[in-house]
Design an enzyme around this catalytic site. Sequence first.
Site, short mmCIF file in Angstrom:
data_model
loop_
_atom_site.label_atom_id
_atom_site.label_comp_id
_atom_site.label_asym_id
_atom_site.label_seq_id
_atom_site.Cartn_x
_atom_site.Cartn_y
_atom_site.Cartn_z
N GLY A 172 -3.61 -1.94 -2.67
CA GLY A 172 -2.18 -1.79 -2.93
C GLY A 172 -1.82 -2.43 -4.26
N TYR B 95 -15.92 2.23 9.34
CA TYR B 95 -14.44 2.27 9.36
C TYR B 95 -13.96 2.77 10.72
CZ TYR B 95 -9.76 4.04 7.94
OH TYR B 95 -8.41 4.33 7.84
N GLY C 265 0.83 -1.21 0.00
CA GLY C 265 0.00 0.00 0.00
C GLY C 265 0.85 1.25 0.00
N THR D 11 -12.28 -7.22 7.33
CA THR D 11 -10.82 -7.01 7.25
C THR D 11 -10.34 -6.17 8.42
OG1 THR D 11 -10.72 -7.17 4.85
CG2 THR D 11 -9.01 -5.86 5.90
N1 LIG Z 1 -3.28 7.50 4.37
C1 LIG Z 1 -3.94 8.05 5.37
O1 LIG Z 1 -4.25 9.23 5.35
C2 LIG Z 1 -4.31 7.25 6.60
C3 LIG Z 1 -4.95 7.94 7.64
C4 LIG Z 1 -5.33 7.23 8.77
C5 LIG Z 1 -5.04 5.89 8.87
N2 LIG Z 1 -4.41 5.24 7.86
C6 LIG Z 1 -4.16 3.80 8.03
O2 LIG Z 1 -2.87 3.48 7.56
C7 LIG Z 1 -2.88 2.17 6.98
C8 LIG Z 1 -2.30 2.22 5.58
O3 LIG Z 1 -3.15 3.02 4.76
P1 LIG Z 1 -2.70 3.57 3.34
O4 LIG Z 1 -3.07 4.99 3.28
O5 LIG Z 1 -1.33 3.17 3.05
O6 LIG Z 1 -3.74 2.82 2.41
P2 LIG Z 1 -3.51 1.71 1.28
O7 LIG Z 1 -4.84 1.31 0.76
O8 LIG Z 1 -2.53 2.19 0.28
O9 LIG Z 1 -2.86 0.52 2.12
C9 LIG Z 1 -3.61 -0.52 2.70
C10 LIG Z 1 -3.01 -1.82 2.19
O10 LIG Z 1 -3.65 -2.90 2.84
C11 LIG Z 1 -3.91 -3.90 1.86
N3 LIG Z 1 -5.02 -4.72 2.33
C12 LIG Z 1 -6.33 -4.39 2.39
N4 LIG Z 1 -7.04 -5.41 2.88
C13 LIG Z 1 -6.16 -6.42 3.13
C14 LIG Z 1 -6.28 -7.73 3.63
N5 LIG Z 1 -7.48 -8.22 3.98
N6 LIG Z 1 -5.17 -8.46 3.77
C15 LIG Z 1 -3.95 -7.99 3.42
N7 LIG Z 1 -3.78 -6.74 2.92
C16 LIG Z 1 -4.87 -5.98 2.79
C17 LIG Z 1 -4.21 -3.14 0.59
O11 LIG Z 1 -4.05 -3.92 -0.59
C18 LIG Z 1 -3.19 -2.02 0.68
O12 LIG Z 1 -1.97 -2.38 0.09
C19 LIG Z 1 -4.32 1.68 7.06
O13 LIG Z 1 -4.46 0.87 8.20
C20 LIG Z 1 -5.11 2.96 7.21
O14 LIG Z 1 -6.33 2.73 7.90
C21 LIG Z 1 -4.06 5.89 6.71
#
Ligand SMILES: NC(=O)c1ccc[n+]([C@@H]2O[C@H](COP(=O)([O-])OP(=O)(O)OC[C@H]3O[C@@H](n4cnc5c(N)ncnc54)[C@H](O)[C@@H]3O)[C@@H](O)[C@H]2O)c1
Length: 323
Positions: free
Chosen positions: A36, A149, A10, A95
């Site tokens: 991702g 969420y 991701g 998830t």
């Molecule tokens: N980017 C932001 O602003 C933000 C803000 C708050 C929290 N977060 C948290 O940070 C983390 C990463 O977010 P991100 O922004 O990189 O998003 P992203 O979607 O790029 O990354 C999430 C990753 O998890 C993978 N994924 C989803 N379901 C899955 C499963 N069941 N098994 C294995 N992999 C799975 C996806 O393919 C992806 O690669 C998440 O937990 C998100 O909730 C992000």
Amino acid sequence: MRYLITGGAGFIGSHLAEHLLASGHEVVALDDLSTGTLDNLSTVSNHGAFRFVRGSVTDVAAIESAMAGVDAVFHMAAAVGVFTILDKTLDSLRTNLHGTENMLEAARKRDVPILVASTSEIYGKNTAHGLTEDADRIIGSPLKNRWSYAEAKALDETFAYLYSQEHDLRTVIVRPFNTVGPRQTGRYGMVVPRFVTQALAGQPITVFGDGQQTRCFCHVLDVVPALVALLSDSSAYGQVFNLGSTEQTTISQLAERVISATGSSSTIVKIPYEEAYGDGYEDMQRRIPDCTKAFDQVGFSPRRTLDDIIAAVIADRRVRVGR
Ligand SMILES: NC(=O)c1ccc[n+]([C@@H]2O[C@H](COP(=O)([O-])OP(=O)(O)OC[C@H]3O[C@@H](n4cnc5c(N)ncnc54)[C@H](O)[C@@H]3O)[C@@H](O)[C@H]2O)c1
């Protein structure tokens, strides 16, 4: 150290993988590639200390395979983005709830420390100036899918906290606030890459709601070192930390800044929430963190400005056009 990063393909996870490998560590990435991509891992996929496991955090066999020899875990995998949550609400809930419990249990079995990525969304409609970690949550009805969420992530925090209390598991919880940078896609609703993509294509920039909602955007390269520092700091275990920038912008101002930075001829079009997300959608007018706790703990202090972030996302999107 050998680190497991769930969600390693991701946006944040892939930057974290790069950072850890550059620091001389081994990295295993477990990802189901739902949001991702392998493209996000192109800079590390041939690295001798990197291993990719395609699988889900809801699949205990995949977790077992990924956990072999691991010394610490970054649990970043989640169903993310408003579009994802509204399109696949039940799958996302599974998830975000069961996946986290599985990872905590896997970490407990091996007695390895684990960082759990929560979110600023857990504060819901609390619009306090400078949300501290102990601020109240103000959440809408559990029957409004939009809140599922935040509900799942809040329960993840409780799970992590109780594993630390009742099993002495070394857990750290982080609440990122709007983390942005290269590789983030606008496909699932993230606003900065969505605006930049629209501006580069000369399409109207679609602002959802009245555009007066305030947000703070933080560069992923400021967040990643803080994740590593927190998981390496035994005095952080059992605690929760906000991670974000305190530079504020309204979404309308953001759209204007994107137009100016891209030199685009795009216009700005406001779309009511109901039209963008369906009936009954609720948003928060203001989301501003207080990150004093992370600063005191590990010196967290974002260096990059919103202009830096917009410039980095524009450069990234320009390279990706046509890929
Ligand atoms: N980017 C932001 O602003 C933000 C803000 C708050 C929290 N977060 C948290 O940070 C983390 C990463 O977010 P991100 O922004 O990189 O998003 P992203 O979607 O790029 O990354 C999430 C990753 O998890 C993978 N994924 C989803 N379901 C899955 C499963 N069941 N098994 C294995 N992999 C799975 C996806 O393919 C992806 O690669 C998440 O937990 C998100 O909730 C992000």
